[in-house]
Design a protein around this motif. Structure first.
Motif, PDB file in Angstrom:
ATOM      1  N   ASP A 205      -3.582  -5.841  -4.642  1.00 16.07           N
ATOM      2  CA  ASP A 205      -4.269  -7.110  -4.440  1.00 16.07           C
ATOM      3  C   ASP A 205      -4.841  -7.260  -3.037  1.00 16.07           C
ATOM      4  O   ASP A 205      -5.370  -8.318  -2.684  1.00 16.07           O
ATOM      5  N   GLY A 206      -4.728  -6.195  -2.219  1.00 15.08           N
ATOM      6  CA  GLY A 206      -5.279  -6.238  -0.870  1.00 15.08           C
ATOM      7  C   GLY A 206      -4.312  -6.723   0.193  1.00 15.08           C
ATOM      8  O   GLY A 206      -4.626  -6.672   1.388  1.00 15.08           O
ATOM      9  N   SER A 207      -3.152  -7.206  -0.211  1.00 16.69           N
ATOM     10  CA  SER A 207      -2.156  -7.634   0.776  1.00 16.69           C
ATOM     11  C   SER A 207      -1.428  -6.415   1.332  1.00 16.69           C
ATOM     12  O   SER A 207      -1.528  -5.309   0.800  1.00 16.69           O
ATOM     13  N   PHE A 208      -0.637  -6.644   2.410  1.00 17.00           N
ATOM     14  CA  PHE A 208       0.006  -5.536   3.095  1.00 17.00           C
ATOM     15  C   PHE A 208       1.492  -5.461   2.794  1.00 17.00           C
ATOM     16  O   PHE A 208       2.138  -6.478   2.513  1.00 17.00           O
ATOM     17  N   GLN A 209       2.022  -4.259   2.905  1.00 13.26           N
ATOM     18  CA  GLN A 209       3.468  -4.079   2.875  1.00 13.26           C
ATOM     19  C   GLN A 209       4.077  -4.708   4.124  1.00 13.26           C
ATOM     20  O   GLN A 209       3.369  -5.136   5.039  1.00 13.26           O
ATOM     21  N   THR A 210       5.420  -4.726   4.179  1.00 10.85           N
ATOM     22  CA  THR A 210       6.105  -5.343   5.308  1.00 10.85           C
ATOM     23  C   THR A 210       5.576  -4.822   6.640  1.00 10.85           C
ATOM     24  O   THR A 210       5.532  -3.604   6.856  1.00 10.85           O
ATOM     25  N   PRO A 211       5.177  -5.703   7.550  1.00 10.48           N
ATOM     26  CA  PRO A 211       4.577  -5.249   8.801  1.00 10.48           C
ATOM     27  C   PRO A 211       5.571  -4.584   9.749  1.00 10.48           C
ATOM     28  O   PRO A 211       5.169  -3.930  10.701  1.00 10.48           O
TER      29      PRO A 211
END
Length: 874
Positions: free
Chosen positions: A762-768
């Motif tokens: 969905d375009g979101s990121f894994q844990t930063p």
């Protein structure tokens, strides 16, 4: 099945002249800092006559190039009947510290041809510990400012110069200049090593830079890894709190006299325009503080400079640099300058790379320009740096008077694709910025391409992951507040690395640090050089780097001496495991396990890909023991072979008893458990095929997706191919949906990611907290791609590609594949196409080697030359 095998061999009607090329000493071309008393020589043979082998060689070594070329005044000459052309030991008179030697080779082949003498090459001996007469210098008082000091020394060349050689090292990082120009094109010297044990020095030939009369040596220092922020917990001054410089310039005049200029109390220092410089945080450069001409003759203001302080010599050894230096490589013009939805000015270079940006600017004095670095944009298109954690990764430039200036950092590097620019005077255009890739100067040795564009991009990403993280040490990532030599990542990727680039010198240098930072009890730290705690080590699959990389590099380059050097470290590691094992089971201690494995949604059926960490540990216990046995066999250590062979049998017996049912089912039914058990031959032979079937069933059960992490992934496809499931290996490789190798490619990646889903669908990121977009570990699939798709394989019994196996195994709807590898003997090539049921294979084998070509139902022994094979497919 394939049948109707045809081998077509074209014989040249005339032979090109036999010749010798690519002369190297200790894996390096014309090295400037040879430390060993018996340097080793390597060369390649070029001939268009098929089945060419070297039957004899002549070597000669001399101090004077012209005399040696005429066969006079030699310090060593030898004529040997041998087919050996890689890593031949010098056996002449004792070599002298600080002296240059020239050498040549000519060879005779098995067809009766004799080559001309090769073009002369040279090697320069390093400086012996007793020949250091220079004094360590530093700033006066305590070294507490973040600013970079400049050191300066004027001297006179008053005779005709024959040679001028500079020997330089520093505590911190240094940039050396003479008469206004850099003495070399290398960066981040003296490199990062286990500083408490040994510090590298570099050697530069500066003969052509010096002038008759007055000259100036100028050196600037940065904090670097030595004094700057490194590791976790805002750790500074890990190796020391004071930057220092040690320099010795040895000038030889044509009349035979010598003169030495060296660091001592006569040097002076001042502070220059580098206001702060840090590996993680970047550099602040104030052009208003530049001292014009400080590093050149004619500068009149050094009477205002400070007298230097001196430092006591430390306990660390000074050693010659043995690996490749960091240099500038590819340049990237900015693709576009754009405004983000948040209104920020951002530049896209199109490639996630490691290095820095060169910036052109002109504006009012005091104008502050800030460059921030990022790997990715958010799905909204905004600049994203949260995954850098506490690393500022910013370069700040402050302009001097209204004149065009070009800026670039000196003692820092960044990992980035995108750069945010703040404070730029006027309109920023793509012509104002250029990205520069910096990495260790390793020769590119491997090329790989197929008919599938996604696979070709994957290969590109693997190569750029290697470039970005092979910056003097094999780091895990190049962008956040880490950039450490994680051992698990390095061992997973080492074989792939050796296909893509010549990493012989790179890993030889780093393995010295593995050995140096090994704990007295044999434990290997998680990171090398070790900037963590003394107890941060001994994790299965990480610490096993002590056995895995020495063996892998031996097989790739045929360097027996590397095994000799590392053997005690290898044995100490295995003995450490034995010391903590109970009943031959390594079932204690901290382990990372199958790091970053795929975690499915357990809400559906309760399954998970969690592999028992002690099961993993037991497999690596066996693997390290096997590699120790292998090394002992090569080195003729028969007592060790017997001792550790008995231990290995006990380790495997304990594994079966603890982790396997009578039918071969493992207590962890994961892909990684079965992969490691099969890869390392942990299971009774009669149960292995059934276990491989369980592995395949698991893969299919996950919709033909992998679930492996850092430890299982490198071996996954190898195991499938070995046990007759090459089709499944291809299905995994060609899988485009998450989790897979091609998923990041489809998401626009230009390097390998740390996580399978660094960017989610969905375009979101894994844990930063842990989400690097330049992390080469999963790029270990490259090893399988070269070996299985292209079919280029080494033979451990004849290492360094003295013998070669070409065994391509097409699949995955790929219609053609081609790979080339520059081996220690020359280029190996394998290229195939599938056309109308016909497999056409082109093979090139270098002189002085032999090869076995394996196709289904067909095996062919060949010598050097280029060959064409055809096989019909059903």
């Amino acid at each position: 099945m394939m049948s109707g095998f045809i081998c077509i061999i074209s014989i040249s009607t005339f032979a090109q002249k036999l010749s010798v090329t690519d002369l190297k000493v200790e894996h390096l071309k014309n090295p400037m800092a040879i430390e060993t008393d018996s340097p080793r020589f390597s060369w390649k043979i070029s001939s268009s006559v098929k089945n060419t082998l070297q039957s004899a060689y002549e070597i000669r070594v001399g101090r004077d190039k012209a005399a040696m070329n005429a066969g006079k005044d030699l310090v060593w000459k030898a004529a040997v009947s041998s087919d050996q052309s890689v890593l031949i030991k010098y056996e002449g008179a004792a070599l002298q510290s600080k002296k240059r030697y020239f050498w040549q080779i000519r060879v005779k082949d098995n067809h009766g041809n004799t080559s001309a003498w090769s073009e002369p090459a040279f090697f320069h001996m390093g400086i012996s510990p007793t020949d250091w007469t220079a004094t360590w210098i530093k700033v006066a008082g305590k070294d507490t400012t973040a600013r970079s000091p400049l050191f300066r020394k004027e001297f006179v060349v008053n005779k005709k110069l024959k040679s001028a050689i500079a020997y330089v090292t520093a505590k911190g990082l240094y940039e050396a200049r003479i008469n206004g120009q850099r003495v070399s094109d290398t960066y981040f010297a003296p490199g990062w090593t286990s500083y408490k044990d040994h510090l590298q020095y570099q050697v530069y030939d500066v003969t052509t830079i010096l002038k008759s009369g007055s000259n100036v040596f100028g050196v600037s220092l940065g904090n670097g890894w030595y004094k700057g922020r490194i590791g976790f917990g805002n750790q500074h001054n890990f190796y020391g709190d004071t930057r220092g410089l040690l320099l010795q310039l040895v000038m030889e005049y044509t009349d035979g006299t010598m003169e030495t200029i060296q660091t001592d109390k006569s040097w002076k220092y001042a502070y220059g325009p580098i206001m702060a410089s840090d590996i993680y945080d970047g550099e602040i450069y104030d052009a208003r503080m530049e001292i014009s001409g400080w590093d050149n003759i004619g500068y009149q203001e050094d009477n205002k400079w400070n007298a230097v302080g001196t430092m006591e010599k430390g306990s660390e050894k000074l050693v010659a640099m043995s690996g490749p230096p960091v240099k500038k490589h590819e340049l990237f013009k900015a693709l576009k300058v754009f405004k983000t939805p948040a209104g920020e000015t951002v530049v896209d270079f199109g490639q996630n790379l490691v290095g820095w940006v060169m910036l052109k600017a002109k504006g009012t004095a005091g104008t502050k320009i800030t460059l921030s670095h990022a790997e990715v944009l958010t799905k909204e298109g905004n600049f994203y740096t949260t995954n850098l954690r506490s690393a500022k990764a910013q370069d700040i430039y402050i302009l001097k008077e209204n004149t065009e200036q070009v800026f670039e950092p000196h003692f820092t590097f960044q990992g980035f694709r995108y750069v945010k620019v703040e404070g730029y005077p006027g309109e920023l255009t793509t012509e104002d910025l250029t990205a520069v890739a910096l990495y260790s100067a390793m020769e590119t040795t491997g090329k790989f391409a197929t008919s599938n564009s996604l696979l070709n991009q994957l290969q590109h990403n693997i190569q750029w992951g290697q470039k970005g993280n092979f910056l003097d040490v094999p780091t895990d990532c190049p962008q956040r507040d880490e950039r450490l030599g994680w051992t698990g990542d390095a061992q997973a990727f080492a074989n792939t690395a050796a296909y893509n680039m010549d990493v012989a010198g790179f890993f030889t240098k780093w393995l010295k640090d593995v050995k140096a930072d090994q704990q007295p009890n044999g434990s290997i730290p998680h990171v090398i050089p070790n900037v963590l705690g003394v107890n941060d080590g001994a994790s299965a699959g990480w610490a096993d780097v002590a056995t895995i990389i020495p063996w892998d590099m031996y097989v790739a380059y045929g360097d027996r001496q590397l095994l000799e050097t590392q053997f005690e470290s290898m044995r100490k590691w295995v003995d450490y495991i034995s010391s903590v094992a109970k009943n031959n089971l390594w079932n204690s201690g901290f382990h990372f396990g199958d790091w970053l494995f795929y975690r499915p949604n357990d809400d559906n059926d309760g399954r998970a890909a969690v592999t028992d960490k002690y099961l993993i540990a037991q497999t690596f216990y066996a693997h390290s023991t096997q590699l120790l046995i292998n090394a002992a066999k090569v080195l003729g250590k028969q007592e060790d072979v017997a001792k550790y062979s008995a231990l290995l049998a006990n380790i495997k017996s304990a594994f079966v008893k603890e982790y396997m049912t009578a039918t071969g089912r493992l207590v962890s039914g994961t892909q990684t458990a079965y992969v490691l058990a099969l890869q390392f031959d942990m299971l009774p032979e009669e149960l292995r095929a059934a276990c491989a079937n369980r592995l395949v069933a698991n893969i299919r059960d996950y919709g033909t997706h992998l679930t492996t992490g850092f430890l299982g992934t490198p071996y996954l496809c190898h195991v499938l191919t070995r046990f007759g499931h090459n089709d499944v290996a291809y299905d995994l490789l060609m899988q485009e949906s998450y989790p897979s190798w091609l998923y990041p490619v489809k998401m626009g990646a230009t390097t390998i990611w740390e996580r399978w889903d660094g960017i989610k669908p969905d375009g979101s990121f894994q844990t930063p907290d842990m989400n690097s977009y330049n992390h080469y570990a999963y790029g270990a699939i490259g090893d399988w791609m070269y070996r299985t798709i292209a079919g280029i394989n080494s033979v451990p019994e004849q290492p360094g590609y003295k013998a070669i196996v070409i065994a391509p195994k097409p699949g995955g709807k790929i219609t053609n594949a081609a790979a080339a590898l520059e081996t220690p003997y020359g280029p190996v090539k394998s290229a195939w196409t599938l056309e109308n049921g016909l497999l056409k294979l082109e093979v090139t084998i270098p002189a002085n080697t032999n090869a076995k070509v394996i196709l289904p139902d067909t095996t062919k022994e060949i010598g050097s030359g280029t060959y064409h094979f055809e096989s019909k497919t059903e």
